[in-house]
Design a protein around this motif. Sequence first.
Motif, PDB file in Angstrom:
ATOM      1  N   MET A 133      32.264  29.529  25.135  1.00  8.25           N
ATOM      2  CA  MET A 133      33.207  29.041  26.147  1.00  8.25           C
ATOM      3  C   MET A 133      34.575  29.692  25.957  1.00  8.25           C
ATOM      4  N   VAL A 134      35.036  29.695  24.727  1.00  6.13           N
ATOM      5  CA  VAL A 134      36.341  30.300  24.431  1.00  6.13           C
ATOM      6  C   VAL A 134      36.326  31.769  24.834  1.00  6.13           C
ATOM      7  N   ARG A 135      35.259  32.468  24.456  1.00  6.59           N
ATOM      8  CA  ARG A 135      35.134  33.893  24.794  1.00  6.59           C
ATOM      9  C   ARG A 135      35.125  34.105  26.306  1.00  6.59           C
ATOM     10  N   ALA A 136      34.336  33.318  27.037  1.00  6.41           N
ATOM     11  CA  ALA A 136      34.251  33.461  28.500  1.00  6.41           C
ATOM     12  C   ALA A 136      35.620  33.222  29.145  1.00  6.41           C
ATOM     13  N   ASN A 137      36.343  32.245  28.643  1.00  7.80           N
ATOM     14  CA  ASN A 137      37.672  31.971  29.198  1.00  7.80           C
ATOM     15  C   ASN A 137      38.664  33.067  28.835  1.00  7.80           C
ATOM     16  N   LEU A 138      38.557  33.612  27.641  1.00  3.98           N
ATOM     17  CA  LEU A 138      39.436  34.708  27.249  1.00  3.98           C
ATOM     18  C   LEU A 138      39.176  35.939  28.109  1.00  3.98           C
ATOM     19  N   VAL A 139      37.894  36.252  28.338  1.00  9.15           N
ATOM     20  CA  VAL A 139      37.552  37.386  29.213  1.00  9.15           C
ATOM     21  C   VAL A 139      38.166  37.162  30.596  1.00  9.15           C
ATOM     22  N   ALA A 140      38.000  35.955  31.151  1.00 10.13           N
ATOM     23  CA  ALA A 140      38.532  35.658  32.480  1.00 10.13           C
ATOM     24  C   ALA A 140      40.057  35.773  32.510  1.00 10.13           C
ATOM     25  N   GLU A 141      40.722  35.308  31.468  1.00 10.09           N
ATOM     26  CA  GLU A 141      42.184  35.408  31.418  1.00 10.09           C
ATOM     27  C   GLU A 141      42.626  36.865  31.339  1.00 10.09           C
ATOM     28  N   ARG A 142      41.913  37.657  30.555  1.00 13.23           N
ATOM     29  CA  ARG A 142      42.259  39.077  30.456  1.00 13.23           C
ATOM     30  C   ARG A 142      42.069  39.784  31.799  1.00 13.23           C
ATOM     31  N   ILE A 143      41.014  39.421  32.514  1.00 10.96           N
ATOM     32  CA  ILE A 143      40.788  39.989  33.846  1.00 10.96           C
ATOM     33  C   ILE A 143      41.914  39.559  34.782  1.00 10.96           C
ATOM     34  N   ALA A 144      42.303  38.292  34.715  1.00 12.69           N
ATOM     35  CA  ALA A 144      43.403  37.793  35.555  1.00 12.69           C
ATOM     36  C   ALA A 144      44.705  38.525  35.231  1.00 12.69           C
ATOM     37  N   VAL A 145      44.981  38.722  33.943  1.00 13.73           N
ATOM     38  CA  VAL A 145      46.186  39.444  33.535  1.00 13.73           C
ATOM     39  C   VAL A 145      46.191  40.829  34.169  1.00 13.73           C
ATOM     40  N   GLU A 146      45.081  41.536  34.063  1.00 14.67           N
ATOM     41  CA  GLU A 146      45.007  42.889  34.630  1.00 14.67           C
ATOM     42  C   GLU A 146      45.147  42.861  36.149  1.00 14.67           C
ATOM     43  N   ALA A 147      44.478  41.918  36.811  1.00 16.14           N
ATOM     44  CA  ALA A 147      44.559  41.816  38.273  1.00 16.14           C
ATOM     45  C   ALA A 147      45.992  41.530  38.721  1.00 16.14           C
ATOM     46  N   TYR A 148      46.668  40.595  38.042  1.00 15.43           N
ATOM     47  CA  TYR A 148      48.058  40.283  38.418  1.00 15.43           C
ATOM     48  C   TYR A 148      48.978  41.470  38.162  1.00 15.43           C
ATOM     49  N   ARG A 149      48.775  42.177  37.071  1.00 12.99           N
ATOM     50  CA  ARG A 149      49.610  43.362  36.809  1.00 12.99           C
ATOM     51  C   ARG A 149      49.448  44.379  37.929  1.00 12.99           C
ATOM     52  N   GLN A 150      48.201  44.610  38.340  1.00 12.91           N
ATOM     53  CA  GLN A 150      47.961  45.569  39.421  1.00 12.91           C
ATOM     54  C   GLN A 150      48.573  45.093  40.740  1.00 12.91           C
ATOM     55  N   MET A 151      48.443  43.803  41.039  1.00  9.26           N
ATOM     56  CA  MET A 151      49.024  43.276  42.281  1.00  9.26           C
ATOM     57  C   MET A 151      50.539  43.435  42.285  1.00  9.26           C
ATOM     58  N   ILE A 152      51.171  43.175  41.144  1.00  6.80           N
ATOM     59  CA  ILE A 152      52.627  43.293  41.034  1.00  6.80           C
ATOM     60  C   ILE A 152      53.054  44.730  41.324  1.00  6.80           C
ATOM     61  N   VAL A 153      52.329  45.700  40.775  1.00  3.24           N
ATOM     62  CA  VAL A 153      52.641  47.111  41.016  1.00  3.24           C
ATOM     63  C   VAL A 153      52.414  47.463  42.488  1.00  3.24           C
ATOM     64  N   LEU A 154      51.292  47.013  43.053  1.00  2.71           N
ATOM     65  CA  LEU A 154      50.985  47.316  44.454  1.00  2.71           C
ATOM     66  C   LEU A 154      52.038  46.733  45.397  1.00  2.71           C
ATOM     67  N   ILE A 155      52.471  45.528  45.135  1.00  8.02           N
ATOM     68  CA  ILE A 155      53.431  44.870  46.018  1.00  8.02           C
ATOM     69  C   ILE A 155      54.830  45.437  45.818  1.00  8.02           C
ATOM     70  N   GLY A 156      55.178  45.749  44.562  1.00  7.92           N
ATOM     71  CA  GLY A 156      56.473  46.368  44.280  1.00  7.92           C
ATOM     72  C   GLY A 156      57.607  45.688  45.004  1.00  7.92           C
ATOM     73  N   ASP A 157      58.366  46.471  45.793  1.00  8.27           N
ATOM     74  CA  ASP A 157      59.503  45.893  46.520  1.00  8.27           C
ATOM     75  C   ASP A 157      59.141  45.542  47.960  1.00  8.27           C
ATOM     76  N   LYS A 158      57.856  45.587  48.297  1.00  5.01           N
ATOM     77  CA  LYS A 158      57.430  45.252  49.665  1.00  5.01           C
ATOM     78  C   LYS A 158      57.604  43.764  49.952  1.00  5.01           C
ATOM     79  N   ASP A 159      57.507  42.928  48.916  1.00  9.73           N
ATOM     80  CA  ASP A 159      57.624  41.477  49.079  1.00  9.73           C
ATOM     81  C   ASP A 159      58.124  40.893  47.758  1.00  9.73           C
ATOM     82  N   PRO A 160      59.447  40.878  47.559  1.00  8.28           N
ATOM     83  CA  PRO A 160      60.005  40.416  46.284  1.00  8.28           C
ATOM     84  C   PRO A 160      59.646  38.964  45.946  1.00  8.28           C
TER      85      PRO A 160
END
Length: 186
Positions: A133-160
């Motif tokens: 369970m801990v491992r599955a949640n850690l994997v999911a959190e790491r995926i979320a971290v990466e997804a949010y980082r990418q979204m932040i870069v994609l959005i940039g200054d288009k929508d502060p």
Amino acid sequence: MNANASSQKTTEPHKHLELDQGALDAASRSLDEGAVTPSYGPWRDDVVKLLNDALATELVCVLRYKRHYFTANGVESPAIAEEFLVHANEESAHADRIAERIVQLGGEPDFAPTHLLERSHAGYDESTDLQAMVRANLVAERIAVEAYRQMIVLIGDKDPTTRRMLEDILSDEEEHADELKDWLGH
């Protein structure tokens, strides 16, 4: 500094920081658009799609954490299960913020259960072993971290506003990952 560089600096015209009056005038029209003014740009639909995928991810994370909270057992389980519940509640709050932003942008938040897994970046998990369970949640959190980082870069200054919200959520997800890492191997 040589004389040439110095003279170039002084001949450059001074630009004033001024608001775009045309954009301000346009903002007084189309009131049914709420917070989305005409100068928002062509990115609204893309941002809403990214946010709906993030909404699906958060909702799947809530469900996974809730399942793990209720089914965790073992010597370490009370403390870890409590952490799962805290994370479930924080992921639920993220989902609420994201859904609210989607509506502010004139979009429709997609809560349809049949769409959640196909749009979620992270998976659901039915592990019964506490470390799994801990491992599955850690994997999911790491995926979320990466997804949010990418979204932040994609959005940039288009929508502060959306970018700042995603940065706040990213900070929480990084904290979740660190906490789960600490539970690995207990």
